[in-house]
Design an enzyme around this catalytic site. Structure first.
Site, PDB file in Angstrom:
ATOM      1  N   TYR A 142       0.813  -1.210   0.000  1.00 48.65           N
ATOM      2  CA  TYR A 142       0.000   0.000   0.000  1.00 48.65           C
ATOM      3  C   TYR A 142       0.851   1.267   0.000  1.00 48.65           C
ATOM      4  O   TYR A 142       0.398   2.342  -0.403  1.00 48.65           O
ATOM      5  CB  TYR A 142      -0.928   0.029   1.216  1.00 48.65           C
ATOM      6  CG  TYR A 142      -2.046  -0.999   1.174  1.00 48.65           C
ATOM      7  CD1 TYR A 142      -2.244  -1.812   0.055  1.00 48.65           C
ATOM      8  CD2 TYR A 142      -2.893  -1.168   2.250  1.00 48.65           C
ATOM      9  CE1 TYR A 142      -3.258  -2.740   0.030  1.00 48.65           C
ATOM     10  CE2 TYR A 142      -3.919  -2.103   2.236  1.00 48.65           C
ATOM     11  CZ  TYR A 142      -4.091  -2.890   1.119  1.00 48.65           C
ATOM     12  OH  TYR A 142      -5.104  -3.819   1.086  1.00 48.65           O
ATOM     13  N   LYS A 191       3.153 -15.393   2.445  1.00 43.06           N
ATOM     14  CA  LYS A 191       3.180 -16.165   1.190  1.00 43.06           C
ATOM     15  C   LYS A 191       4.638 -16.458   0.856  1.00 43.06           C
ATOM     16  O   LYS A 191       5.166 -16.109  -0.202  1.00 43.06           O
ATOM     17  CB  LYS A 191       2.490 -15.368   0.069  1.00 43.06           C
ATOM     18  CG  LYS A 191       2.156 -16.201  -1.171  1.00 43.06           C
ATOM     19  CD  LYS A 191       1.157 -17.304  -0.901  1.00 43.06           C
ATOM     20  CE  LYS A 191       0.817 -18.041  -2.210  1.00 43.06           C
ATOM     21  NZ  LYS A 191      -0.008 -19.255  -1.952  1.00 43.06           N
ATOM     22  N   ASP A 223      -3.330 -18.153   1.843  1.00 42.47           N
ATOM     23  CA  ASP A 223      -4.486 -18.837   1.256  1.00 42.47           C
ATOM     24  C   ASP A 223      -5.008 -19.922   2.197  1.00 42.47           C
ATOM     25  O   ASP A 223      -6.221 -20.081   2.380  1.00 42.47           O
ATOM     26  CB  ASP A 223      -4.156 -19.416  -0.124  1.00 42.47           C
ATOM     27  CG  ASP A 223      -2.782 -20.069  -0.201  1.00 42.47           C
ATOM     28  OD1 ASP A 223      -2.035 -20.027   0.798  1.00 42.47           O
ATOM     29  OD2 ASP A 223      -2.455 -20.609  -1.271  1.00 42.47           O
ATOM     30  N   ASP A 247      -5.309  -6.599   5.899  1.00 36.07           N
ATOM     31  CA  ASP A 247      -6.513  -5.890   5.477  1.00 36.07           C
ATOM     32  C   ASP A 247      -7.605  -6.886   5.086  1.00 36.07           C
ATOM     33  O   ASP A 247      -8.762  -6.785   5.514  1.00 36.07           O
ATOM     34  CB  ASP A 247      -6.161  -4.980   4.289  1.00 36.07           C
ATOM     35  CG  ASP A 247      -7.277  -4.025   3.920  1.00 36.07           C
ATOM     36  OD1 ASP A 247      -8.306  -3.990   4.622  1.00 36.07           O
ATOM     37  OD2 ASP A 247      -7.127  -3.310   2.914  1.00 36.07           O
ATOM     38  N   ASP A 251     -11.037  -8.435   7.667  1.00 35.58           N
ATOM     39  CA  ASP A 251     -12.431  -8.288   7.238  1.00 35.58           C
ATOM     40  C   ASP A 251     -13.137  -9.638   7.215  1.00 35.58           C
ATOM     41  O   ASP A 251     -14.299  -9.757   7.609  1.00 35.58           O
ATOM     42  CB  ASP A 251     -12.504  -7.627   5.860  1.00 35.58           C
ATOM     43  CG  ASP A 251     -12.383  -6.114   5.935  1.00 35.58           C
ATOM     44  OD1 ASP A 251     -12.206  -5.591   7.053  1.00 35.58           O
ATOM     45  OD2 ASP A 251     -12.454  -5.456   4.885  1.00 35.58           O
TER      46      ASP A 251
END
Length: 356
Positions: A142, A191, A223, A247, A251
């Protein structure tokens, strides 16, 4: 105590939910003998409309001068067509960077009164949902370079994910220190089978974990983690991860608890000053209708009292008042269930304040 709180009401439902949190804070001030002074700050879409900038320097200065910041929500379809640097969310990123808020703590806790609202099977819910996502907040993809160029007659976009060792170490230490106060388990989500940044995360966390022999440490690809959150969330205590993965996963985690409207969050740096906000968005479709759930914002205010002001008893009192309101059957539209009592945004705020 006398504390100054920078208040960012923001866009959409932001003003409504922040008003209810202030109602509860005023009740706390009255009950415990504190003085809270509120300094209004424009950020997001409202700042673009008034000042042509999602976070003018004068508004950032107000936040830096305050003891902490309480935020509602920013953004909405009205400003979606603006160039990247002028979008409401850019103000939020600049605020985090300007305040040095590198750590975002997002609890995922299922209140027992809302067990039936969880989308998970009862057999999974019965095992319990109570974990914390510790998300790195001011680095990663980001905050890396973003560019779109023309190559061979077509547009090519690039977003850079960058992490330095010290950025990983400071967020890693927060995760381990937090785990020591909870159930002493840390899971690094990354990852590492693909990304160099993730391999660096693991190397740094391996060093840190040697300093915390009491903490059980594990690693999981993002994942797989997204699947495990649905399969068995009870296995997690503290999840530590990068900006983008945090992020997304936080959620997902919030919906396991039945409604995103109940989840608070804190963003902290090296000092006591922080920024506190619910994790949901500005919900422009219900803005101005007095339908929003203010509990996430009210619990964010409770986190502010605890983590920034050292007011543990006051924070616990707010949580107990929320629990009483839920026990009495009050529900906003997002968590309504058969046999419960419908409550508007302001009615829920009134009910929680009254139960203090």
């Amino acid at each position: 105590m006398n504390k100054t709180i920078a208040v960012i009401r923001g866009d959409g439902i932001g003003p409504e939910i922040v008003n209810e949190a202030i109602k509860v804070l005023d009740k706390i001030a009255e009950k415990y003998g504190h003085t809270f002074t509120y300094d209004d700050v424009d950020m997001g879409g409202i700042a673009i409309d008034k000042w042509g900038d999602p976070l003018p320097q004068a508004m950032l200065d107000k936040c830096l001068a305050a003891d902490s910041v309480l935020l509602g929500a920013v953004g909405g379809p009205k400003w979606e067509g603006l160039p990247g640097p002028q979008r409401p969310e850019k103000g939020l990123l600049r605020l985090r960077a300007g305040m040095g808020l590198y750590s975002n703590l997002r609890p995922a806790k299922l209140w027992p009164q809302l067990a039936q609202a969880s989308p998970l099977k009862p057999s999974i819910v019965e095992k319990g949902i109570d974990f914390l996502v510790v998300r790195e907040l001011i680095s990663g993809i980001y905050f890396g370079e973003h560019k779109t160029v023309e190559e061979n007659g077509e547009k090519v976009a690039t977003d850079v994910m960058l992490y330095a060792e010290h950025e990983i170490e400071r967020i890693g230490r927060i995760a381990f220190e937090t785990a020591m106060k909870r159930r002493k388990k840390v899971t690094c989500v990354d990852k590492a089978n693909v990304l160099d940044t993730s391999r660096l995360w693991r190397a740094v966390l391996h060093r840190i974990k040697e300093e915390y022999p009491e903490v059980e440490y594990g690693e999981m690809f993002v994942d797989n983690a997204s699947m495990q959150l649905v399969k068995d969330p009870s296995q997690f205590d503290v999840i530590v991860t990068g900006n983008m993965f945090g992020d997304i996963l936080s959620d997902e985690a919030s919906m396991l608890t039945g409604t995103i409207g109940m989840i608070p969050s804190s963003s902290l740096g090296d000092g006591t000053r922080g920024m506190y906000e619910p994790i949901h968005g500005s919900a422009p479709d219900i803005a101005g209708q007095n339908k929003a759930n203010p509990i996430g914002t009210i619990l964010s205010a409770a986190m502010m009292l605890k983590y920034s002001f050292g007011m543990d008893a006051e924070a616990a009192a707010i949580e107990a008042a929320v629990n009483k309101a839920l026990n009495d059957g009050l529900r906003t539209a997002d968590m309504m269930a058969e046999g419960c009592i419908p409550a508007s945004c302001s009615e829920m705020g009134d009910a929680i304040a009254a139960r203090l």
